[in-house]
Design an enzyme around this catalytic site. Structure first.
Site, PDB file in Angstrom:
ATOM      1  N   GLY A 144       0.910  -1.171   0.032  1.00 21.04           N
ATOM      2  CA  GLY A 144      -0.133  -0.105   0.022  1.00 21.04           C
ATOM      3  C   GLY A 144       0.926   1.295  -0.045  1.00 21.04           C
ATOM      4  N   GLN A 199       3.122   9.636   1.837  1.00 19.21           N
ATOM      5  CA  GLN A 199       4.615   9.251   1.499  1.00 19.21           C
ATOM      6  C   GLN A 199       5.207   9.675   0.250  1.00 19.21           C
ATOM      7  OE1 GLN A 199       2.702   5.009   2.306  1.00 19.21           O
ATOM      8  NE2 GLN A 199       4.964   4.727   2.849  1.00 19.21           N
ATOM      9  N   CYS A 229       7.384  -0.969   5.964  1.00 25.03           N
ATOM     10  CA  CYS A 229       6.621   0.344   5.140  1.00 25.03           C
ATOM     11  C   CYS A 229       7.732   0.900   4.165  1.00 25.03           C
ATOM     12  CB  CYS A 229       6.549   1.318   6.096  1.00 25.03           C
ATOM     13  SG  CYS A 229       5.833   2.859   5.780  1.00 25.03           S
ATOM     14  N   LEU A 230       7.219   1.269   3.113  1.00 24.91           N
ATOM     15  CA  LEU A 230       8.422   1.861   2.236  1.00 24.91           C
ATOM     16  C   LEU A 230       9.193   3.117   2.677  1.00 24.91           C
ATOM     17  CD1 LEU A 230       6.100   1.809  -1.237  1.00 24.91           C
ATOM     18  CD2 LEU A 230       7.964  -0.020  -0.360  1.00 24.91           C
ATOM     19  N   HIS A 267      -2.876   0.273   8.475  1.00 25.19           N
ATOM     20  CA  HIS A 267      -1.625   0.829   8.366  1.00 25.19           C
ATOM     21  C   HIS A 267      -1.712   2.308   7.364  1.00 25.19           C
ATOM     22  CE1 HIS A 267       3.038   0.390   7.460  1.00 25.19           C
ATOM     23  NE2 HIS A 267       2.512   1.256   6.582  1.00 25.19           N
ATOM     24  N   GLU A 268      -2.476   1.982   6.367  1.00 22.77           N
ATOM     25  CA  GLU A 268      -2.557   3.093   5.359  1.00 22.77           C
ATOM     26  C   GLU A 268      -3.285   4.462   5.913  1.00 22.77           C
ATOM     27  OE1 GLU A 268      -0.155   3.008   3.161  1.00 22.77           O
ATOM     28  OE2 GLU A 268      -0.034   0.980   3.256  1.00 22.77           O
ATOM     29  N   HIS A 303      -1.175   6.463   8.066  1.00 23.25           N
ATOM     30  CA  HIS A 303      -0.190   7.259   7.579  1.00 23.25           C
ATOM     31  C   HIS A 303      -0.997   8.636   7.189  1.00 23.25           C
ATOM     32  CE1 HIS A 303       3.463   5.482   6.421  1.00 23.25           C
ATOM     33  NE2 HIS A 303       2.752   4.507   5.858  1.00 23.25           N
TER      34      HIS A 303
END
Ligand SMILES: [Zn+2]
Length: 182
Positions: A49, A54, A102-103, A144-145, A148
């Site tokens: 995701g 991000q 996570c990226l 998670h998303e 963010h």
């Protein structure tokens, strides 16, 4: 389309709340291009995701997709889901521990407790209302998303920081080992 630069932990944009997208703007060329670029960026880096924070854009947009993913070899597949202005409501007090990465936190993994079932209300990329129930891994990625979009990174949710691991050590010492429980 373009592959966007991904903000890493420490960049303040990851700590700011994203602004909602007015429904009449979802179909605009700017938002549609952002969504396309986020999808391409997520796929380029094998993310499950990606949230707009991000990619340095404070709009409430996230994309989710899990195909056979080398970063998450045991994860079930999740079809491409575009999430605009999400509202997430836990449907259970039950929490499950699971590994997350996570990226924006490259090459790290940690165990995060998440609600095992959530209701997701949002708009899709055509501005249509979505109202669905997600469970288990899909519910985890949604949490998670949407975290963010509220300025929260998964490391904030790690209960036992001793699980926080570099990817090579995670593969060597943790992968395939029963997940720690309380
Ligand atoms: Zn992330």
């Amino acid at each position: 389309m373009a592959i966007l630069k991904v903000a890493r932990l420490g960049h303040p944009v990851l700590r700011e709340p994203a602004r909602p997208v007015p429904p009449e703007e979802v179909g605009s060329p700017e938002i549609q291009r952002l969504i396309d670029d986020m999808i391409e960026t997520m796929r380029e880096y094998d993310g499950a995701g990606l949230a707009a924070n991000q990619v340095h854009t404070l709009r409430q947009i996230a994309v989710i997709e899990v195909q056979k993913n080398p970063r998450y070899p045991d994860a079930p597949e999740v079809p491409l889901t575009v999430v605009v202005n999400p509202v997430v409501t836990p449907l259970t007090d039950e929490m499950a521990d699971g590994w997350e990465g996570c990226l924006s936190v490259p090459d790290m993994r940690g165990v995060v407790p998440r609600h095992t079932a959530v209701r997701l209300e949002c708009l899709d990329r055509d501005g249509r209302r979505v109202d669905l129930v997600a469970k288990d891994f899909f519910a985890r990625v949604i949490q998670h998303e949407t975290d963010h979009l509220n300025g929260i990174v998964y490391v904030d949710r790690i209960r036992d920081m001793r699980t926080l691991s570099h990817i090579a050590e995670w593969n060597r010492y943790w992968l395939g080992i029963r997940e720690p429980s309380d």
